[in-house]
Design a protein around this motif. Structure first.
Motif, PDB file in Angstrom:
ATOM      1  N   ARG A 179       0.830  -1.205   0.000  1.00 29.13           N
ATOM      2  CA  ARG A 179       0.000   0.000   0.000  1.00 29.13           C
ATOM      3  C   ARG A 179       0.869   1.263   0.000  1.00 29.13           C
ATOM      4  O   ARG A 179       0.542   2.242  -0.668  1.00 29.13           O
ATOM      5  N   PHE A 180       1.952   1.220   0.753  1.00 33.04           N
ATOM      6  CA  PHE A 180       2.842   2.377   0.785  1.00 33.04           C
ATOM      7  C   PHE A 180       3.446   2.646  -0.591  1.00 33.04           C
ATOM      8  O   PHE A 180       3.556   3.800  -1.013  1.00 33.04           O
ATOM      9  N   LEU A 184       2.956   5.970  -2.651  1.00 29.71           N
ATOM     10  CA  LEU A 184       4.156   6.700  -3.042  1.00 29.71           C
ATOM     11  C   LEU A 184       4.192   6.948  -4.545  1.00 29.71           C
ATOM     12  O   LEU A 184       4.526   8.050  -4.993  1.00 29.71           O
ATOM     13  N   ASN A 185       3.831   5.935  -5.330  1.00 35.91           N
ATOM     14  CA  ASN A 185       3.807   6.110  -6.785  1.00 35.91           C
ATOM     15  C   ASN A 185       2.765   7.141  -7.207  1.00 35.91           C
ATOM     16  O   ASN A 185       2.991   7.951  -8.118  1.00 35.91           O
ATOM     17  N   GLU A 186       1.596   7.119  -6.543  1.00 32.69           N
ATOM     18  CA  GLU A 186       0.567   8.122  -6.848  1.00 32.69           C
ATOM     19  C   GLU A 186       1.068   9.526  -6.516  1.00 32.69           C
ATOM     20  O   GLU A 186       0.848  10.474  -7.285  1.00 32.69           O
ATOM     21  N   LYS A 187       1.754   9.665  -5.379  1.00 28.56           N
ATOM     22  CA  LYS A 187       2.289  10.973  -5.002  1.00 28.56           C
ATOM     23  C   LYS A 187       3.350  11.428  -6.008  1.00 28.56           C
ATOM     24  O   LYS A 187       3.384  12.606  -6.396  1.00 28.56           O
ATOM     25  N   LYS A 188       4.188  10.517  -6.440  1.00 27.94           N
ATOM     26  CA  LYS A 188       5.200  10.876  -7.435  1.00 27.94           C
ATOM     27  C   LYS A 188       4.560  11.331  -8.736  1.00 27.94           C
ATOM     28  O   LYS A 188       4.995  12.315  -9.337  1.00 27.94           O
ATOM     29  N   ALA A 189       3.546  10.573  -9.177  1.00 35.17           N
ATOM     30  CA  ALA A 189       2.863  10.954 -10.419  1.00 35.17           C
ATOM     31  C   ALA A 189       2.198  12.318 -10.279  1.00 35.17           C
ATOM     32  O   ALA A 189       2.239  13.148 -11.202  1.00 35.17           O
ATOM     33  N   LYS A 190       1.595  12.575  -9.147  1.00 30.55           N
ATOM     34  CA  LYS A 190       0.951  13.868  -8.932  1.00 30.55           C
ATOM     35  C   LYS A 190       1.981  14.997  -8.912  1.00 30.55           C
ATOM     36  O   LYS A 190       1.753  16.082  -9.461  1.00 30.55           O
ATOM     37  N   ILE A 191       3.144  14.740  -8.270  1.00 29.28           N
ATOM     38  CA  ILE A 191       4.201  15.760  -8.232  1.00 29.28           C
ATOM     39  C   ILE A 191       4.721  16.037  -9.629  1.00 29.28           C
ATOM     40  O   ILE A 191       4.935  17.202 -10.008  1.00 29.28           O
TER      41      ILE A 191
END
Length: 262
Positions: A179-180, A184-191
């Motif tokens: 889950r982490f 983390l991948n979603e946060k990276k994509a959003k950034i």
């Protein structure tokens, strides 16, 4: 009453086995009964607390330490076989024991015993006490064995539960890690998306600023070139082209030349 039977050898009869029984009510320091037998005859005596205290005083020892020495010599049989030497005189019925420390030997205690008129009864009681002690120790051993088996079952049960807890913990950690990673991948994509959007917004502003800077620089360069040209013409002192001079000026000069010739 607590009893302890031990096997000893007398210094006067080293090849004959003697049995020594010590029995006490509360503690060994409060007094005890001592019984000695060679299997045929028997001797018995009572050692009172006052006698123990007197022996400790005579040896300049604390009573607790002296009682511990008595326990080692008469009850527990602690130390090597030659640590304690037992002496007994059948004539005087005097029993004593010494402690050997390397090359030094000193008397640790001495008691007066009395010969038993009916030794068979004493020996029979001694054997019964030994059998009772064996039965008691066997019962304790069986109890300890059962307790050991119970503790082993409990330990196996606890170990099984512990292994299940470890497996559950590892499964939870693996799930949390997955889950982490997703978060983390979603946060990276959003950034990355926000960075791209920011670059798209800032790019036109950079182009406009660059054009303004280029225009300003060109104007400044043109003005600077014009000023430079003017200053260069003034400093060089280049005379004007004669073809552009006024006709009056040309005639006046011609007259001056002619006058000079005449």
């Amino acid at each position: 009453m607590e009893r302890k039977v031990s096997r000893i050898y007398l210094a006067s009869e080293p090849d004959v086995v003697h049995f020594l029984q010590v029995a006490w009510e509360k503690t060994l320091g409060s007094g005890f009964v001592i019984t000695l037998t060679d299997g045929q005859s028997a001797w018995i005596g009572t050692v009172r607390e006052a006698e123990i205290s007197q022996e400790a005083d005579d040896m300049a020892m604390e009573k607790e330490k002296y009682v511990e020495e008595l326990r080692k010599a008469l009850v527990s049989g602690a130390g090597p076989a030659d640590t304690y030497k037992f002496n007994f005189s059948k004539d005087s019925c005097h029993f004593s024991f010494d402690k050997n420390l390397k090359d030094v030997s000193f008397e640790l205690g001495s008691f007066n015993l009395e010969k038993v008129a009916n030794p068979a009864e004493v020996i029979r009681k001694l054997i019964c006490d030994c059998l009772d002690t064996i039965a008691e120790n066997q019962a304790k051993n069986e109890h300890l064995q059962r307790e050991n088996e119970r503790l082993l079952r409990d330990w196996n049960d606890v170990q099984g539960r512990f292994e299940k807890c470890v497996s559950a913990k590892e499964a939870v950690e693996t799930d949390l890690y997955k889950r982490f990673v997703l978060v983390l991948n979603e946060k990276k994509a959003k950034i990355r998306s926000l960075h791209k959007l920011l670059n798209e917004v800032q790019e036109p502003e950079k182009n406009m600023e660059h054009e303004r800077e280029t225009t300003t620089h060109s104007e400044v360069t043109s003005d600077r070139d014009a000023v430079y040209d003017e200053s260069t013409d003034e400093e060089s002192g280049t005379p004007p082209n004669p073809s552009v001079l006024a006709p009056g000026h040309r005639r006046k000069g011609h007259d001056l030349i002619s006058f000079a010739f005449f």
